[in-house]
Enzyme design. Structure first.
Site, PDB file in Angstrom:
ATOM      1  N   ASP A 189      -7.669   0.451   5.868  1.00 37.80           N
ATOM      2  CA  ASP A 189      -6.663   1.507   6.032  1.00 37.80           C
ATOM      3  C   ASP A 189      -6.410   2.226   4.705  1.00 37.80           C
ATOM      4  OD1 ASP A 189      -5.243  -0.511   4.810  1.00 37.80           O
ATOM      5  OD2 ASP A 189      -3.655  -0.621   6.320  1.00 37.80           O
ATOM      6  N   GLU A 219      -2.580  -8.062   7.499  1.00 38.06           N
ATOM      7  CA  GLU A 219      -1.932  -8.444   6.247  1.00 38.06           C
ATOM      8  C   GLU A 219      -0.750  -9.365   6.537  1.00 38.06           C
ATOM      9  OE1 GLU A 219      -0.845  -4.998   3.950  1.00 38.06           O
ATOM     10  OE2 GLU A 219      -2.873  -4.166   4.012  1.00 38.06           O
ATOM     11  N   GLU A 277      -5.476 -10.097  -2.600  1.00 34.78           N
ATOM     12  CA  GLU A 277      -5.322  -8.866  -3.379  1.00 34.78           C
ATOM     13  C   GLU A 277      -4.309  -9.065  -4.505  1.00 34.78           C
ATOM     14  OE1 GLU A 277      -5.121  -5.255  -1.187  1.00 34.78           O
ATOM     15  OE2 GLU A 277      -4.602  -4.066  -2.959  1.00 34.78           O
TER      16      GLU A 277
END
Ligand code: KIV
Length: 264
Positions: free
Chosen positions: A49, A118, A185
């Site tokens: 995204d 996520e 991340e």
């Protein structure tokens, strides 16, 4: 890439980790990039995204919709035959297990072989619902771009022992649920290493040090195609923005008869 990767991605990814194979993975957002990358032996291609930023000019990923993800997934899937194609469920599209499942099915219908979400224990029921339907899931922990506005920016995660423990607990839960891998991340490298050693599915780092089982980058960052923002952890391998500038200037000179060649 052998076809079994596509039929049972979670098992194959775990085998790759167990065999010490390091995963090289990248994003793609359209047909041409999907088709080029498909021949290059990557372990996974992600329709991220992040396309909201690098393709649509948004300031972050939070406004990307399921329709936009379907559109780009379909485009990339048209060019990808061999490589495992994963697509992001966008912000707000997996708030309940039912919603997560119906949107995961939409991305699979558009050509994805797995979806990425996520979050950790907070979204475990959604992950379990998708997995129970036979759709492989890639997890994503640490800095969660879909929450960047609440978090006030892109900050390193896992610097405090409390935060590192939360990431580890989330990773253990996702691993046990059966995800095919976990993107880490902006996770502090020691915390990323601890997660990598504790779980049997691979960790795929982005800005999380060298001790993950593999790495992922936004392809624009790798290729120097988004010169307005350069993440600190990326060493670009090309300067495509510069190459485009040169090619277009040369074209303009040719068309207008202003090149040094035509003047000579
Ligand atoms: O959206 C994206 O491209 C991602 C990767 C950078 C991990 O989530």
């Amino acid at each position: 890439m052998d076809s079994s990767t596509l039929s049972d991605p979670a098992a194959i990814m775990r085998q790759k980790k167990a065999g010490g194979h390091r995963l090289a993975t990248l994003t793609a957002y359209d047909y041409a990039f999907g088709r080029i990358l498909d021949d290059l032996g990557l372990d996974l291609i992600l329709v991220g995204d992040s396309l909201g930023m690098v393709q649509l000019g948004h300031r972050d990923t939070t406004q990307v919709t399921i329709e936009i993800m379907e559109h780009h997934t379909r485009a990339v899937a048209a060019g990808v035959r061999k490589t495992l194609l994963v697509s992001d469920l966008p912000a707000g599209s997996y708030t309940t297990p039912d919603q997560a499942l119906s949107n995961a099915r939409r991305l699979v219908a558009a050509g994805a072989k797995a979806v990425k979400v996520e979050g950790g224990n907070d979204i475990l029921p959604q992950i379990q619902a998708i997995l129970a339907d036979g759709i492989p899931v890639l997890g994503h922990l640490g800095m969660l771009p879909q929450h960047v506005r609440e978090e006030g920016g892109y900050h390193i995660k896992g610097e405090s022992s409390e935060e590192a423990e939360t990431i580890l607990a989330d990773a253990l839960a996702l691993d046990e649920a059966g995800v095919l891998g976990i993107v880490l991340e902006l996770v502090q490298p020691d915390a990323a290493e601890a997660v990598t050693m504790a779980i049997s599915c691979p960790t795929i780092g982005i800005g999380s040090g060298e001790f993950c089982d593999g790495n992922i980058l936004v392809i624009h960052d790798l290729l120097g195609l988004f010169p307005w923002f350069k993440p600190r952890f990326v060493t670009p391998k090309a300067d495509l923005a510069g190459a485009i500038g040169e090619a277009v200037r040369s074209y303009c000179d040719d068309v207008r008869g202003t090149s040094s060649d035509s003047a000579a």
